[in-house]
Design a protein around this motif. Structure first.
Motif, mmCIF file in Angstrom:
data_model
loop_
_atom_site.group_PDB
_atom_site.id
_atom_site.type_symbol
_atom_site.label_atom_id
_atom_site.label_comp_id
_atom_site.label_asym_id
_atom_site.label_seq_id
_atom_site.Cartn_x
_atom_site.Cartn_y
_atom_site.Cartn_z
ATOM 1 N N ARG A 3 35.972 103.770 45.760
ATOM 2 C CA ARG A 3 36.299 104.447 44.511
ATOM 3 C C ARG A 3 36.264 103.434 43.371
ATOM 4 O O ARG A 3 35.955 102.270 43.560
ATOM 5 N N SER A 4 36.606 103.873 42.190
ATOM 6 C CA SER A 4 36.432 103.067 40.988
ATOM 7 C C SER A 4 37.135 101.720 41.085
ATOM 8 O O SER A 4 38.304 101.632 41.432
ATOM 9 N N CYS A 5 36.405 100.672 40.755
ATOM 10 C CA CYS A 5 36.959 99.317 40.752
ATOM 11 C C CYS A 5 36.045 98.437 39.917
ATOM 12 O O CYS A 5 34.833 98.487 40.066
ATOM 13 N N GLY A 6 36.642 97.617 39.047
ATOM 14 C CA GLY A 6 35.833 96.772 38.181
ATOM 15 C C GLY A 6 35.610 95.372 38.688
ATOM 16 O O GLY A 6 34.962 94.573 38.032
ATOM 17 N N VAL A 7 36.139 95.040 39.866
ATOM 18 C CA VAL A 7 36.054 93.672 40.345
ATOM 19 C C VAL A 7 34.622 93.225 40.519
ATOM 20 O O VAL A 7 34.231 92.127 40.152
ATOM 21 N N CYS A 8 33.782 94.097 41.114
ATOM 22 C CA CYS A 8 32.426 93.695 41.466
ATOM 23 C C CYS A 8 31.601 93.339 40.236
ATOM 24 O O CYS A 8 30.654 92.573 40.324
ATOM 25 N N ASP A 242 46.035 112.359 40.435
ATOM 26 C CA ASP A 242 44.585 112.446 40.269
ATOM 27 C C ASP A 242 44.012 111.132 39.768
ATOM 28 O O ASP A 242 42.929 110.705 40.202
ATOM 29 N N ALA A 243 44.718 110.492 38.845
ATOM 30 C CA ALA A 243 44.243 109.212 38.323
ATOM 31 C C ALA A 243 44.223 108.146 39.425
ATOM 32 O O ALA A 243 43.263 107.369 39.540
ATOM 33 N N VAL A 244 45.267 108.121 40.243
ATOM 34 C CA VAL A 244 45.336 107.160 41.340
ATOM 35 C C VAL A 244 44.250 107.442 42.371
ATOM 36 O O VAL A 244 43.603 106.527 42.902
ATOM 37 N N ALA A 245 44.034 108.719 42.667
ATOM 38 C CA ALA A 245 43.050 109.102 43.675
ATOM 39 C C ALA A 245 41.635 108.688 43.301
ATOM 40 O O ALA A 245 40.767 108.573 44.174
ATOM 41 N N ALA A 246 41.389 108.453 42.026
ATOM 42 C CA ALA A 246 40.063 108.044 41.571
ATOM 43 C C ALA A 246 39.840 106.539 41.708
ATOM 44 O O ALA A 246 38.729 106.057 41.458
ATOM 45 N N LYS A 247 40.886 105.798 42.101
ATOM 46 C CA LYS A 247 40.807 104.336 42.175
ATOM 47 C C LYS A 247 40.798 103.850 43.621
ATOM 48 O O LYS A 247 41.088 104.600 44.558
ATOM 49 N N THR A 248 40.490 102.583 43.795
ATOM 50 C CA THR A 248 40.687 101.930 45.083
ATOM 51 C C THR A 248 42.175 101.606 45.199
ATOM 52 O O THR A 248 42.742 100.937 44.324
ATOM 53 N N ALA A 330 50.768 89.845 49.428
ATOM 54 C CA ALA A 330 50.112 90.324 48.207
ATOM 55 C C ALA A 330 48.645 89.922 48.180
ATOM 56 O O ALA A 330 47.779 90.719 47.788
ATOM 57 N N GLN A 331 48.352 88.706 48.621
ATOM 58 C CA GLN A 331 46.962 88.264 48.644
ATOM 59 C C GLN A 331 46.145 89.087 49.630
ATOM 60 O O GLN A 331 44.980 89.423 49.367
ATOM 61 N N ALA A 332 46.750 89.439 50.757
ATOM 62 C CA ALA A 332 46.059 90.292 51.728
ATOM 63 C C ALA A 332 45.749 91.653 51.122
ATOM 64 O O ALA A 332 44.677 92.237 51.383
ATOM 65 N N ALA A 333 46.661 92.179 50.320
ATOM 66 C CA ALA A 333 46.419 93.460 49.650
ATOM 67 C C ALA A 333 45.277 93.338 48.650
ATOM 68 O O ALA A 333 44.414 94.226 48.559
ATOM 69 N N ILE A 334 45.262 92.253 47.894
ATOM 70 C CA ILE A 334 44.174 92.016 46.941
ATOM 71 C C ILE A 334 42.843 91.899 47.674
ATOM 72 O O ILE A 334 41.841 92.506 47.282
ATOM 73 N N LEU A 340 37.211 96.736 49.958
ATOM 74 C CA LEU A 340 36.940 98.173 49.946
ATOM 75 C C LEU A 340 36.160 98.602 48.701
ATOM 76 O O LEU A 340 35.510 99.649 48.706
ATOM 77 N N ALA A 341 36.271 97.816 47.650
ATOM 78 C CA ALA A 341 35.624 98.184 46.385
ATOM 79 C C ALA A 341 34.152 97.782 46.341
ATOM 80 O O ALA A 341 33.423 98.176 45.430
ATOM 81 N N ARG A 342 33.705 97.011 47.314
ATOM 82 C CA ARG A 342 32.317 96.537 47.276
ATOM 83 C C ARG A 342 31.342 97.690 47.517
ATOM 84 O O ARG A 342 31.622 98.586 48.286
#
Length: 342
Positions: A3-8, A242-248, A330-334, A340-342
């Motif tokens: 789902r939506s993520c700006g990291v990549c 709904d906003a959360v569901a659109a994100k990773t 926290a780092q594991a979560a990041i 997952l965002a790739r």
């Protein structure tokens, strides 16, 4: 599919943006580790306000204050809530007058926060603006936003015949609603409940900045907070789920080995018909809300649970013993969110 993520798409100067839905003690301790793990990130915390209650004419916001005090260095570290080096002269004087409630303890330093908050609210300022003012003193290192400026309070449905006193009891053995704080603090959740209801949530609106913080985040994290009364009420505010569901989204289990790490989340889960297991809580959130789920090593079998199809499960030590161990979680979560965002 991610789902939506700006990291990549980030460049060399990109500042990671993380939005966290947060309750009280568990969330605050996780946030302390998150700040250590990602010191350069822009972290926005959407705080639960359904635990809020009016006591002695003052508006008390336990979860917002616990985040603010913890990250600002003013928390009572031993108990995880309230102020460090606290005194209780005001409470003792109120007790001498016979003032109620006598079951909820507020310290003198804590009273100052609630007095100022109540003054600012009475002047017409919304809770989001008041929270910004309070954070100017504490400088928590994150942007703390209440989930809504509207009044939302979690109430618990019980039978008044099961307790010696209820709020608004009819005395006829019918079901009554009492504030969650009375059920949790005064009764220690010992009185069976049939429902837990975030009263006012369905009619509320997200506070200014909430939906924007979710939309602009590279990913969203759920700390090991109570899924029923901490994360649940935030998701119950129209527009937020709904906003959360659109994100990773990556969530961290607060259930280890079939028991809550602290508190009485198991009682809340039982009330809504969810087993007290890491797998059951992930299934309660569902793949439509969370993409990743961190469990403790002793719950690694959750990765093979068919009820968690569509949710990436990772096992690692989840006890938040100190800042370094919490930063590792926290780092594991990041890392999982970025994977997952790739």
């Amino acid at each position: 599919m991610a789902r939506s993520c700006g990291v990549c798409a980030s460049g060399d100067n990109y500042r990671m943006r993380i939005t966290v839905l947060a309750g009280g003690v568990g969330a605050s301790r996780f946030l302390r580790g998150l700040v250590a793990a990602a010191p350069d990130a822009k972290i926005t915390v959407i705080g639960n306000t359904a635990d809020d209650i009016t006591l002695f004419g003052l508006r008390v916001c336990p979860d917002l204050d616990t985040v603010m005090y913890t990250l600002g260095g003013g928390i009572n570290a031993d108990q995880g809530w309230g102020r460090a080096d606290e005194t209780f002269s005001v409470g003792e004087e109120l007790a001498a007058y016979g003032a109620e409630p006598s079951w909820f303890t507020l310290g003198d330093r804590d009273f100052a926060t609630h007095i100022l908050r109540s003054q600012l609210l009475a002047s017409g300022q919304p809770l989001s603006a008041v929270t910004r003012t309070l954070c100017e003193r504490w400088r928590p290192g994150v942007e703390l936003i209440p989930m809504s400026d509207d009044k939302i309070e979690t109430h618990v449905k019980i039978k008044n015949a099961d307790m010696e006193r209820t709020v608004g009891s009819t005395g006829d053995g019918q079901a009554d609603l009492i504030h969650f704080q009375e059920w949790w603090v005064r009764l220690h959740a010992a009185v069976p409940a049939s429902a837990i209801i975030p009263v006012g949530a369905a009619e509320a609106a997200p506070a200014p900045g909430v939906l924007e913080a979710i939309a602009e985040a590279d990913f969203v994290l759920f700390p090991p907070s109570n899924p029923v009364v901490s994360i649940g009420p935030i998701l119950a505010v129209p527009g937020i789920r709904d906003a959360v569901a659109a994100k990773t989204v990556v969530a961290v289990s607060g259930i280890i080995g079939g028991a809550p790490v602290r508190g009485m989340a198991d009682v809340c889960l039982t009330t809504i018909g969810v087993e007290t297991t890491a797998a059951a809580v992930a299934a309660h959130y569902g793949a439509e809300v969370i993409n990743g789920w961190l469990v403790d090593e002793q719950d690694k079998a959750a990765a093979d649970d068919p009820a968690l199809a569509g949710i990436a499960v990772r096992a690692l030590p989840l006890y938040m013993r100190d800042v370094p161990s919490t930063a590792a979680i926290a780092q594991a979560a990041i890392d999982l969110a970025q994977e997952l965002a790739r």
